[in-house]
Design a protein around this motif. Structure first.
Motif, PDB file in Angstrom:
ATOM      1  N   GLU A   3       0.834  -1.212   0.000  1.00  0.00           N
ATOM      2  CA  GLU A   3       0.000   0.000   0.000  1.00  0.00           C
ATOM      3  C   GLU A   3       0.863   1.254   0.000  1.00  0.00           C
ATOM      4  OE1 GLU A   3      -3.701   1.976   2.454  1.00  0.00           O
ATOM      5  OE2 GLU A   3      -2.509   0.417   3.417  1.00  0.00           O
TER       6      GLU A   3
ATOM      7  N   ALA B 106       2.227   2.246  -3.373  1.00  0.00           N
ATOM      8  CA  ALA B 106       1.262   2.696  -4.373  1.00  0.00           C
ATOM      9  C   ALA B 106       1.044   4.204  -4.370  1.00  0.00           C
ATOM     10  CB  ALA B 106      -0.074   1.986  -4.168  1.00  0.00           C
ATOM     11  N   TYR B 107       1.394   4.880  -3.309  1.00  0.00           N
ATOM     12  CA  TYR B 107       1.131   6.310  -3.205  1.00  0.00           C
ATOM     13  C   TYR B 107       2.301   7.139  -3.691  1.00  0.00           C
ATOM     14  CZ  TYR B 107      -2.935   5.046  -0.550  1.00  0.00           C
ATOM     15  OH  TYR B 107      -4.126   4.509  -0.175  1.00  0.00           O
TER      16      TYR B 107
ATOM     17  N   GLU C  36       6.456   2.932  -8.837  1.00  0.00           N
ATOM     18  CA  GLU C  36       5.941   2.477  -7.544  1.00  0.00           C
ATOM     19  C   GLU C  36       4.934   1.334  -7.723  1.00  0.00           C
ATOM     20  OE1 GLU C  36       7.375   3.423  -4.811  1.00  0.00           O
ATOM     21  OE2 GLU C  36       8.574   4.852  -5.927  1.00  0.00           O
ATOM     22  N   LEU C  37       4.116   1.422  -8.769  1.00  0.00           N
ATOM     23  CA  LEU C  37       3.175   0.326  -9.042  1.00  0.00           C
ATOM     24  C   LEU C  37       3.934  -0.949  -9.419  1.00  0.00           C
ATOM     25  CD1 LEU C  37       0.328   2.223 -10.931  1.00  0.00           C
ATOM     26  CD2 LEU C  37       0.314   1.393  -8.563  1.00  0.00           C
TER      27      LEU C  37
ATOM     28  N   CYS D  41       4.925  -2.565  -6.366  1.00  0.00           N
ATOM     29  CA  CYS D  41       3.789  -3.302  -5.785  1.00  0.00           C
ATOM     30  C   CYS D  41       3.674  -4.685  -6.402  1.00  0.00           C
ATOM     31  CB  CYS D  41       2.476  -2.543  -6.007  1.00  0.00           C
ATOM     32  SG  CYS D  41       2.330  -1.015  -5.087  1.00  0.00           S
TER      33      CYS D  41
END
Length: 112
Positions: free
Chosen positions: A43, A46-47, A70-71, A74
């Motif tokens: 999580e 993801a930001y 960043e994704l 993830c």
């Protein structure tokens, strides 16, 4: 090649989990519960506030930055998690996608 084909191919090469082990992401025993910690890290990755979703750039140290990066982190963490616990990512993606195809539009009334 579809993105899911590339993901499962990457997973099958065994590149993700050994790297996570080398980086110390799995310092605890295999049967220990670390899912909550990993979910929080996913999580957190993801930001990326204040940037366009498709914006990428190179940091001063050459590290790729931005929402797509960043994704990708993830996805890497999720693939690592699947491998750590012996779960089959490809079968799970196929089963979930098949089930989702049967769901009605905006099931559950969720709004983004």
């Amino acid at each position: 090649m579809r993105s899911t084909d590339r993901l499962t191919t990457m997973d099958k090469t065994g590149e993700i989990h050994p790297k996570g082990m080398r980086e110390g992401k799995w310092k605890v025993c295999k049967n220990c519960t670390v899912y909550g910690e990993m979910a929080a890290l996913i999580e957190q990755q993801a930001y990326r506030d204040g940037h366009r979703i498709d914006e990428t750039w190179e940091g001063p140290d050459g590290k790729p930055e931005g929402v797509p990066t960043e994704l990708a982190d993830c996805v890497i963490r999720i693939m690592d998690l699947f491998e750590q616990y012996g779960m089959d990512l490809e079968d799970t993606l196929k089963a979930k996608n098949s089930y989702n195809a049967t769901r009605e539009y905006r099931h559950g009334g969720k709004v983004i």
